[in-house]
Every structure is written in structure tokens, then in C-alpha cells.
Design an enzyme around this catalytic site. Structure first.
Site, PDB file in Angstrom:
ATOM      1  CG  HIS A   1      -1.894  -1.076   1.324  1.00  0.00           C
ATOM      2  ND1 HIS A   1      -2.786  -1.370   0.318  1.00  0.00           N
ATOM      3  CD2 HIS A   1      -2.146  -1.986   2.323  1.00  0.00           C
ATOM      4  CE1 HIS A   1      -3.529  -2.412   0.676  1.00  0.00           C
ATOM      5  NE2 HIS A   1      -3.158  -2.803   1.877  1.00  0.00           N
ATOM      6  CG  ASP A   4      -2.769  -8.540   1.229  1.00  0.00           C
ATOM      7  OD1 ASP A   4      -1.940  -8.766   2.127  1.00  0.00           O
ATOM      8  OD2 ASP A   4      -3.802  -7.850   1.413  1.00  0.00           O
TER       9      ASP A   4
HETATM   10 ZN   LIG Z   1      -3.846  -7.246   3.295  1.00  0.00          ZN
END
Ligand SMILES: [Zn+2]
Length: 310
Positions: free
Chosen positions: A126, A163
Site C-alpha cells: 500500500h 493479499d
Molecule cells: Zn492485506
């Protein structure tokens, strides 16, 4: 496959508030699970620090300075965004995390190992060019992807991110990099709110496969077989990088998907075979999320066992 584990104890010293899910015990759970006779063949290496030049392939100079030169005293934790923190040990942990991915890349390119698993924290997918986000400080996998293209001279690098959360930072870093294919399978309408199927990259080099909460493991695996495998066969990458987050496990408190630990072994075997077919057996995987400690340990162990069995 000849498989190497890259890790460093600095990952245990990135401290964050106690109510937070991304705790040092995550790394302990993974490392504890990678013990036992089934891991006798696993080579173990300490992760070095990433150098500034590699960080700058993805991050701005000002942001790197902020992370490396912010002084944090004692037990303090400074908020970098609403859920990402900096403690006294965080810069070192983040440098070792990015350094693990870089060293793993260099080692598979040199033929010293075939598969790599980087057990480090904080996670990376991220993190943005000039901002920490979603527990992540440096964009470890994107840094390795860009180094593969710019230093090792590869023309085609694939990143597979399984993920449960969309890898927005990796996508941003690779959006305008035609030699990089970014593929993400994730839960739709979930953090960080990106990863729509219509987001296909600057040169059709991004494949987002969002799926609703509650999607069965069978459907998840079928989507992987149908969409991811065919796209990788078509692209024929010279290197496969994996953002290995284990929070699509059914027990994970931060996700709503239904995978079991055994599915991560299947994924490892499948990705490993693809790397054998196209990439001269070059497969670098990097730990991202996974927040139920027993499920995280079992899933990471299954993934590494899958690599070792090939
Ligand atoms: Zn994650």
C-alpha cells in the site's frame, strides 16, 4: 525448487500501538511455523538494508528522508497516516524489508537460489511514492520489480498480489511501466478502495480481479486458474514477484474471503511451475498481510512447503 528465506530480527522492533493488527508477533508466527524437518532444505539468509538508490526507484527523496531521519524517542509511536506508525526501530525494519526483496531478486538473478520467501515487516504493497499507507512504509515488491527492469535489464516482470487487499501502491508504481505486469486478486469494496476491473494500467499492464466478500475458495482458485495463469502464460515473464499476503484466509479478521492454508501450497506450486516454464525458475515472494496468527503461520508454512516440493 531451491528456496531461500530472507528475514531479519529488525522486523520484530517495528512497534505500533497495541490495538493494531500488524504486530511483531506476526513475524514470530511465520518464523516459528518455518521450523521442522520439512524445512531442512530451506536456506536461511539475513536480509541486508536496502540502499537509497533502490528506494528512489519508487519513492521520492523527501519521503525517504522523512522515514530515515525522523527521530522517534523511547517507546513513542508517531502516526504517518491513520493506521501506519513509526517507532524507534521502524526505519531499520523497513530498510531490511526492502533490502530482503532486493537481495532475493539479485540472488535469483545470479542463480544462487530459485525461489525466495521474504519474511519481513512492515508490509509494502500500500505504500505510495511519497506517503506511508495501510501499515506499509516502503513498496518492497515494486522496488524489486523496477530494479529487475532497470539494473538486471529484464524486459518482462510480473507481479502477482494475492493479499485480500488491493495492492494500490504497487499498482501506482508500475502503472506506466510497460515491462511490468501487475495482477491483483482481492476483495472488492474493501480497503483501500481501489483495484477495479476497469483499472488496466498505462499500457494494459494491470489486471485487477476483485471478488465479493464471502467468495468461496473454489471460486477464488478457479479465477486464479482461468485468469491469472492464462495471463502469465501469455505474458511469459522473465521473473515472477509475489506479494504474498495471507489475509484471504477464512479466519483472517481483516478480510472476508475463504481460503484455507492448503490453498497457499497450491498457489506456490502453480506459480513455481509458471516460473519454471517462463522465468528460468525465478520466483521472489514477499510477505504482505495476514492477521490471524495461527492461520498466518500455517499459510506461510504451506506456501514455502509448496515451493520446496517443486
Ligand atoms: Zn492485506
Amino acid at each position: 525448487m531451491k528456496t531461500t528465506l530472507y528475514t531479519h530480527e529488525a522486523g520484530l522492533k517495528h512497534h505500533i500501538p497495541l490495538e493494531h493488527a500488524e504486530q511483531p508477533d506476526r513475524l514470530r508466527a511465520v518464523l516459528d511455523a518455518l521450523n521442522g524437518p520439512q524445512f531442512d532444505a530451506l536456506i536461511r539468509k539475513a536480509a541486508p538494508r536496502a540502499v537509497r538508490e533502490d528506494l528512489l526507484r519508487v519513492h521520492t527523496s523527501d519521503y525517504v528522508d522523512l522515514i530515515l531521519s525522523t527521530e522517534v524517542k523511547g517507546d513513542e509511536t508517531l502516526a504517518l497516516d491513520w493506521d501506519t506508525y513509526l517507532s524507534a526501530g521502524s526505519a531499520e525494519a523497513a530498510l531490511r524489508g526492502a533490502g530482503a526483496a532486493v537481495q532475493a531478486l539479485d540472488d535469483v538473478m545470479a542463480g544462487d537460489t530459485q525461489a525466495a520467501f521474504c519474511a519481513t515487516r512492515p508490509p509494502g504493497h500500500h505504500a505510495r511514492a511519497s506517503a506511508a499507507m495501510g501499515f506499509c512504509i516502503f513498496s518492497n515488491v515494486a522496488i524489486a520489480a523496477k530494479r529487475a527492469l532497470e539494473v538486471h535489464g529484464l524486459a518482462k516482470v510480473a507481479v502477482v498480489d494475492f493479499d485480500v487487499h488491493h495492492g494500490n501502491g504497487t499498482q501506482e508504481a508500475l502503472w506506466d511501466v510497460p515491462g511490468a505486469l501487475f495482477i491483483s486478486l482481492h476483495q472488492q469494496d474493501h480497503y483501500p478502495g481501489t483495484g477495479f476491473a476497469a483499472q488496466t494500467g498505462g499500457s494494459d499492464n494491470v489486471l485487477n480481479l476483485p471478488m465479493p466478500a464471502g467468495t468461496s475458495a473454489q471460486k477464488w482458485m478457479a479465477l486464479f486458474d482461468q485468469k491469472v495463469v492464462s495471463r502469465l502464460n501469455q505474458f511469459a515473464p522473465e521473473l515472477i514477484l509475489v506479494s504474498a499476503g495471507f489475509d484471504a484466509h477464512r479466519d483472517d479478521p481483516l478480510g472476508g474471503l475463504q481460503l484455507e492454508a492448503e490453498h497457499f501450497a497450491e498457489l506456490a506450486v502453480c506459480l513455481g511451475k509458471l516460473s519454471q516454464t517462463h522465468s528460468n525458475s525465478r520466483l521472489v515472494s514477499v510477505l504482505e498481510g495476514g492477521y490471524d496468527l495461527p492461520a498466518l503461520g500455517r499459510s506461510a508454512a504451506q506456501f514455502v512447503e509448496g515451493l520446496l516440493e517443486l
